[in-house]
Structure formats: C-alpha cells, structure tokens
Design an enzyme around this catalytic site. Structure first.
Site: not given
Ligand code: HXC
Length: 516
Positions: A171-172, A406-407
């Site tokens: 994401g961001g 040009g290069a």
């Molecule tokens: C809160 C999160 C989290 C998040 C992971 N966790 N991402 N908690 N917010 N964004 C937590 C999980 O709940 C889990 O908690 C622990 O972290 C480990 O995650 P898992 O999923 O068990 O790990 P894994 O299987 O290795 O997968 C990793 C992952 C997946 C692929 C990154 O966690 C995932 O898809 N997360 C979401 C990614 C995402 O879409 N993020 C938002 C992007 S948008 P527990 O308690 O079980 O240990 C963004 C916008 C920013 O970031 C904008 C800025 C401009």
C-alpha cells in the site's frame, strides 16, 4: 521497600519486559520466516556497542476497532549509532509486534529520529518489515504515513536517506522508500507493491505471486524501484555500510576521503586496448571504469535495470566520484526512457551531495521506436539533459567512441555546462553515424551507383575520417584535449583536483521545473 527501592525495581521490571518481548519467541517467529529480528539487524548494521535506543517504552495509542495490544515500543525500534565511526539515525520495524503495523505512536517515533537526523546532519536508515497502516487506528495511521513522507521530502538533498526492505511493504507504505535516495531489498523475503496479488486478481482477474509482483528481482530489473538487491539480510546490511562509505553525512560535508593504498597514478596501458577497431563491436564499459577508479573498486547502483547505462560510485585518488557511462554491450549503449531516468536521478543525487560526476561516453544516439516515442522519450531524455545542466558540481566527460546527435548534447557536453571534455583518438563526434549520414547526403548518388553497398561503405569510411572524429570538436574548443587513453586516470585526477573549489552560482529561484 522504600520508594527509591520500588523505583529501581520498576525500572528493572520494565527493561525485562522489553527483553522478553524481543526474546526467544520473537526470534523464532522471525527466523522461521528466514528473517532476522529488528534488533539483530541493527546489531549487524551498526558498529558494535554504538546503538542507543530511544522511546523503547512508547505505548501504542488506543483505538476503537478491535484490539491494539499495549506493547512497549509499538513495533518499531528507533535510535542512533555509528557506521565506520560516523553517526547515523535508524529505525527498524518489528514484525513480531502487530505485524510491524504503523499506528500514530509508531509513526511519531519514526518522525522523531527523522527530525533528529535532519538537525544533526546525519544519514537515516529505515529497516522496514511491516503490514502497513495499522487497520485499527484508521486515519491516524494514514496521517502517520503522511508525516513520514513529509519529512522524507524535507530531508531530500540534505541528508542521505536509505530504505531497506526486509519484509512486506504494501500500500502507501511503499512511498516512503520511493521518496528516499536508495532502496535495498533482500531476495525472497521482501516485497513491495501498491496493491497486492489479491486485489490484482479481484480487479483484473490476473494471477500473480507476491514474488513475481513485488519481489526483489521485479523491482531491481523491471520497475527500477530497488537500487540494490542481495541474497540474504546480512549481506543487504553490509551493502548499506558499503554505500555509506562513499557518501557524505549531509549536503554541507565532504564525502570521507579514503586511503588510496598505493593505487597507481601513472599511465594505464590496458586502456588503449579496450575499444575494438571495429566501431560496431561491443565491449564492456565496466572494464574501462575499473581501470580508471582507485583499486578497481566500483560500487554499481541499479545494476540490473536499464543496463544500457551504468551508474555508480568509485574513488579517484581517495575522493568519491559518481560515474555515469553508456554501456555498448547493451542496446549498443543507446539512450532510452529508462536509462535517461536512471542517469538523471543519479546525477541529481550527486549534485545534491556535492559528489563530482565523471561521464564516460560511447552512445550511438537515442533508441528509435514507437514504444519509445509514445512512452515519452522526449520528456524522459530531457530529464537527463536537465539534470546535467542544473548540476553545479565538477563535471567531466570523456568520449571514448561514439557521440552522436542529441545523445552528444545530453551526455554532459561542453555547452551543457561541462567543465572538462576529453576525447580518445577513437572518438566519433557528429550529428549522426556514418551510414545514416551517407544515406541522406548521397541519396541520389546511391540510387545511381553501380554498386550501392560498396559506394556506401567507401563514403562512410570517408565520413568517419573527415567528420566523425574528435578533431573537429577539438578545433572548435568543444573538446578540451584529445588524450591517450592510457593517461585517462591521471588526467581525471588532475582535472577533478583543479575543480575542487568550483563555484557555479545560479540566479535565485524557488525551483526549476524539471520535466517529470
Ligand atoms: C494491524 C496487522 C496489520 C495491519 C498485519 N497485522 N498487518 N495489524 N494492521 N495492517 C497483524 C496481524 O493481525 C497479525 O496479528 C500479525 O500482524 C502478523 O500478521 P499475519 O497476517 O499473521 O502475518 P503473515 O501471514 O506473515 O502476513 C503478512 C501480511 C498480512 C501479508 C503483511 O499480515 C497482511 O496482508 N496484512 C495487511 C496488509 C495491508 O493490506 N496493509 C494495509 C496496506 S494499505 P497477530 O495478533 O495474529 O499476531 C496501507 C495504506 C498506507 O498501508 C497509506 C499511506 C498513504
């Protein structure tokens, strides 16, 4: 127990909580994924015993949805330490705490070290391993990201900023690395994308793996987002140390002077043999670079992307220089969209940090084609031209062989503001290559010739000798000296020394308008 005793007991207990948090369980979690913990990474990167952590006990903010765990440190370790005795600020996300997700306190901790690095004039290194914006904290985590981006931009060109991706960056979250100067990735365990494979499948019905979409090879070869990739985390971190050894700590300081260790400053005869007799034969420009820089040591940047241009750092007589060189081995060294952007960003980095730039030129021209034209080669090529023209650092060009059209203009030519322009006797400087020129100038004669191929060959040879040589430019002052290739290194050492106190003041303005 008196109050004082209780206070010390409390102090010890709190520190033990942190130790446990980062203890065996966390280590096993990370190691099972082939990754190191945040603290292990810091220990590899910094000089032993120099890390001082701050905000270790910061508590995550409360959030309305779901559970935000009250975990000390809030998933990121921040502080400062030294690399080769020089101050750096650092933050390392801890994936074992809520997936290293970024909430408001996590962001505030990063902001604090960003602010300190900027004030102290020290590089900042971010070790990233995070699930992105902390979902429970909603807009406050998005605002947290924005506060990091804002500081990335404020620090750009003032202190070196390095992003090391050691896990997910989705994401961001990818935009802070994109705003920094150099992005490192580790093969197989790191990935970056704006929208992941699930969204790609949902929206476009295309199947792609995490690795293919945003793994290190994809960003090193295809997107050009990653500047360096390594096979494992330890080598990735050692790579960061190496890069920093070439860079100044900020835009007001000089890069560290290295010992030359007896590197030769006499003639290098081998340089005479590198350019082949046949002007259409390729050679490896990196062989030339290595024979010019101290100790044959060249740190190539973006090695796998737009390989028709080579960029990187080396040293001349102990002083850091940036090198931009056409690569005749790939696409005959033509400039195109990607190589122009690659070269431009590098020249601008060097200019921001007062690193002199050496340009080694062997370029037949811009790459022709519909894709290039419709892809905007005009505006992207202009970026390289802009970057060279605006740069006030010492700038030197050596034309080894081809320098056409040009290069010629773009590759730090004299009238584009270059300080010294040297050419080897093998240089061919002209509006276009011999075959193209003959086809235009002698169209009628070619049509009438008994043996057009033979006629074209003879005229091309004549053109090469009479026009496409270094001497027309030399006689007009557009080349300062035609040199024996063997003395290139000596000439460059002397020329860069002569330019050491160069001042090139431009009229005041808010900023120019580079064709983005
Ligand atoms: C809160 C999160 C989290 C998040 C992971 N966790 N991402 N908690 N917010 N964004 C937590 C999980 O709940 C889990 O908690 C622990 O972290 C480990 O995650 P898992 O999923 O068990 O790990 P894994 O299987 O290795 O997968 C990793 C992952 C997946 C692929 C990154 O966690 C995932 O898809 N997360 C979401 C990614 C995402 O879409 N993020 C938002 C992007 S948008 P527990 O308690 O079980 O240990 C963004 C916008 C920013 O970031 C904008 C800025 C401009």
């Amino acid at each position: 127990m008196d109050v004082k005793g209780k206070r010390f007991q409390d102090f010890t207990k709190r520190n033990e909580i942190i130790k446990e948090l980062r203890g065996k369980e966390a280590r096993e979690k990370q190691h099972s994924k082939g990754k190191l913990t945040a603290k292990e990474r810091i220990d590899i990167l910094l000089d032993p015993g120099t890390f001082d952590e701050i905000d270790a006990q910061a508590q995550p903010a409360d959030a309305g949805f779901g559970t935000v765990k009250k975990v000390m440190g809030d998933g990121v370790i921040t502080g400062h330490g030294k690399i080769s005795g020089r101050l750096v600020f650092i933050y390392a996300q801890d994936f074992t705490v809520m997936g290293g997700s970024l909430g408001s306190v996590h962001a505030a901790k990063i902001n604090k070290v960003q602010d300190m690095a900027l004030k102290m004039g020290a590089p900042i290194v971010g070790l990233m391993d995070s699930g992105g914006a902390r979902i429970q904290e909603g807009v406050m985590s998005l605002a947290g990201y924005a506060s990091i981006f804002y500081r990335n931009v404020a620090s750009s060109g003032v202190i070196p900023q390095i992003s090391v991706i050691m896990g997910p960056a989705a994401g961001g979250a990818v935009y802070s690395p994109a705003l920094t100067d150099f992005v490192f990735m580790t093969n197989k365990t790191s990935y970056m994308f704006v929208t992941g494979p699930n969204v790609v499948k949902e929206v476009l019905n295309e199947e792609v793996t995490f690795e293919d979409l945003g793994g290190a090879p994809a960003h090193a070869k295809k997107s050009g987002v990653a500047h360096f990739i390594y096979e494992d985390e330890e080598n990735t971190l050692l790579g960061v140390q190496k890069l920093l050894s070439y860079l100044p700590s900020n835009n007001m300081e000089d890069a560290p002077q290295s010992k030359t260790n007896g590197a030769t400053i006499g003639p290098v005869d081998k340089l005479r043999d590198i350019v082949p007799d046949d002007a259409n034969k390729a050679y490896d420009i990196k062989d030339v670079i290595k024979l010019i820089v101290d100790g044959e040591k060249f740190l190539e940047v973006m090695e796998n992307f737009a390989q028709n241009i080579v960029i990187g750092f080396g040293r001349l007589n102990g002083k850091t220089i940036g090198i931009v060189a056409n690569q005749p081995k790939v696409l005959a060294g033509c400039l195109d969209i990607n190589s122009s952007m690659k070269g431009a960003r590098f020249v601008r980095f060097c200019d921001a940090f007062n690193i002199p730039v050496l340009t080694l030129e062997d370029v037949p021209g811009f790459l022709p084609g519909i894709n290039q034209e419709h892809g905007g080669v005009i505006k992207h090529g202009a970026k390289l031209m802009y970057a060279y023209s605006e740069a006030t650092i010492p700038k030197i060009t050596v034309i080894l062989r081809k320098s056409y059209g040009g290069a010629y203009c773009v590759m730090n030519s004299k009238r584009l503001g270059s300080d010294f322009n040297f050419a080897w006797p093998t240089a061919e400087i002209a509006v276009m290559g011999p075959e193209g020129a003959v086809a235009i100038l002698y169209r009628k004669e070619l049509e009438a010739a008994e043996n057009p191929q033979q006629f074209k060959k003879e005229m091309a040879e004549k053109y090469r000798l009479e026009i496409a040589n270094p001497y027309v430019a030399y006689e007009k002052g557009l080349i300062d000296e035609v040199i024996d290739p063997a003395v290139t290194r000596m000439k460059l050492i002397a020329a860069f020394e002569a330019l050491e106190n160069k001042q090139d003041l431009k009229p005041a303005r808010k900023h120019g308008n580079i064709p983005l």
